[in-house]
Design an enzyme around this catalytic site. Structure first.
Site, PDB file in Angstrom:
ATOM      1  N   HIS A  96       2.246  -5.615  -9.625  1.00 57.53           N
ATOM      2  CA  HIS A  96       3.456  -5.484  -8.798  1.00 57.53           C
ATOM      3  C   HIS A  96       3.923  -6.847  -8.299  1.00 57.53           C
ATOM      4  O   HIS A  96       5.109  -7.166  -8.337  1.00 57.53           O
ATOM      5  CB  HIS A  96       3.182  -4.566  -7.608  1.00 57.53           C
ATOM      6  N   GLY A 121      -0.981  -9.465   2.297  1.00 61.88           N
ATOM      7  CA  GLY A 121      -0.532  -9.999   1.019  1.00 61.88           C
ATOM      8  C   GLY A 121      -1.519  -9.900  -0.122  1.00 61.88           C
ATOM      9  O   GLY A 121      -1.272 -10.472  -1.189  1.00 61.88           O
ATOM     10  N   ASP A 143      -4.825 -11.114   5.568  1.00 62.63           N
ATOM     11  CA  ASP A 143      -5.337  -9.832   5.095  1.00 62.63           C
ATOM     12  C   ASP A 143      -6.765  -9.681   5.608  1.00 62.63           C
ATOM     13  O   ASP A 143      -7.307 -10.589   6.247  1.00 62.63           O
ATOM     14  CB  ASP A 143      -5.285  -9.735   3.568  1.00 62.63           C
ATOM     15  N   SER A 177      -7.290  -8.220  10.559  1.00 66.82           N
ATOM     16  CA  SER A 177      -6.445  -7.035  10.474  1.00 66.82           C
ATOM     17  C   SER A 177      -5.049  -7.392  10.960  1.00 66.82           C
ATOM     18  O   SER A 177      -4.891  -8.129  11.946  1.00 66.82           O
ATOM     19  CB  SER A 177      -7.016  -5.912  11.340  1.00 66.82           C
ATOM     20  N   HIS A 196       5.149   1.308   3.586  1.00 64.39           N
ATOM     21  CA  HIS A 196       5.055   2.635   2.966  1.00 64.39           C
ATOM     22  C   HIS A 196       3.620   3.151   2.917  1.00 64.39           C
ATOM     23  O   HIS A 196       3.390   4.323   2.622  1.00 64.39           O
ATOM     24  CB  HIS A 196       5.694   2.632   1.573  1.00 64.39           C
ATOM     25  N   ASP A 197       2.648   2.285   3.211  1.00 68.14           N
ATOM     26  CA  ASP A 197       1.246   2.716   3.262  1.00 68.14           C
ATOM     27  C   ASP A 197       0.911   3.486   4.538  1.00 68.14           C
ATOM     28  O   ASP A 197      -0.153   4.120   4.601  1.00 68.14           O
ATOM     29  CB  ASP A 197       0.305   1.506   3.214  1.00 68.14           C
TER      30      ASP A 197
END
Length: 291
Positions: A96, A121, A143, A177, A196-197
């Site tokens: 993606h 990311g 991340d 986090s 969207h997660d």
């Protein structure tokens, strides 16, 4: 073979001969869509996702992701506990990023910015595309610690734009986090395929963290697929992904208006009309602090 031809995945050339149709051509290994990976049951991420899908009824009835019911733990915990699953998930996300990253790098004007943070990311494919195209930028990959470690040790292969400086010297890592306070000092905070997660409340929590860390004139860039775009061909892929988000993560795809409502609840306002991508129903939103 006849059944696949009836589905439109093959075309009949004679009584016992078949060839690929335009639909099935995208399933070939090496196709930039990366769809072949989703059919490979030796891929831990693809196989695990297929195991979760039959519990879709549970997700619809309860509103909770089915992943935990199947595997006994939330998705992100599974990713932390299973190295092979994590590696295959990273590979899928890199597909993606390889497609979306160059578009994000060219879709907006980055000339007034100096530092960008890619929040959630992954292994950094999208951020590396941005840094490759804009050598005046430096970036921070934010991340979870395990993901950042993988990004350091196994960076994705990146095709850098001609004439750009080495991105590695302009890339730093921040293992944490994104629901914790975010580091300050960035002109742009990028959320690419992140909202969207998550369910609405978690999205607002994350966007508030962005608003807290954002300088007064900074920008939160959100890249997501948008439900309800005019192109009818985009509706089926978006609806499939919507179901996948619900089953695996408890997230969802959203309309343009819904993204703006989430941002408003976090104290952010839309700076300009969203930019549509030429594929996948993607849009790039730019939000700033509401005065």
């Amino acid at each position: 073979m006849r059944h696949l031809a009836n589905l439109g995945l093959l075309r009949t050339t004679s009584a016992d001969r078949y060839r690929l149709s335009p639909t099935s051509a995208v399933l070939k290994s090496g196709h930039p869509s990366g769809l072949a990976r989703g059919l490979d049951q030796s891929d831990a991420w693809a196989a695990a996702g297929d195991r979760a899908v039959p519990e879709i009824l549970s997700a619809v009835r309860t509103g909770s992701p089915a992943w935990a019911k199947v595997f006994g733990e939330p998705f992100w915990q599974s990713l932390s506990n299973d190295a092979r699953l994590a590696a295959d998930f990273d590979a899928a996300m890199s597909v993606h990023a390889a497609e979306v990253g160059p578009w994000v790098a060219g879709a907006r004007d980055w000339r007034a910015d100096t530092r960008v943070a890619d929040i959630g990311g992954g292994t950094g494919g999208t951020l590396r595309s941005i840094l490759a195209r804009h050598p005046h930028l430096s970036g921070t990959l934010i991340d979870l610690p395990e993901t950042v470690a993988r990004a350091r040790d196994n960076p994705p292969v990146q095709e850098e734009t001609t004439g750009t400086a080495d991105t590695a010297t302009r890339l730093t890592f921040c293992p944490q986090s994104f629901f914790e306070p975010l580091p300050s000092g960035h002109d742009v905070l990028l959320l690419a395929h992140i909202l969207h997660d998550w369910a609405d409340d978690d999205c607002v929590r994350l966007l508030r963290r962005c608003a807290e860390a954002l300088p007064g004139t900074g920008t939160v860039v959100v890249v997501e697929r948008v439900v309800g775009v005019d192109s009818g061909e985009e509706q089926l892929p978006v609806s499939q992904r919507d179901l996948a988000m619900m089953v695996v993560l408890g997230g969802r795809e959203r309309t343009e208006h819904e993204f703006c409502l989430l941002a408003a609840d976090a104290g952010l306002g839309l700076l300009r009309p969203p930019l549509p991508a030429p594929h996948q129903g993607l849009h790039l939103f730019e939000f700033g602090k509401r005065q």
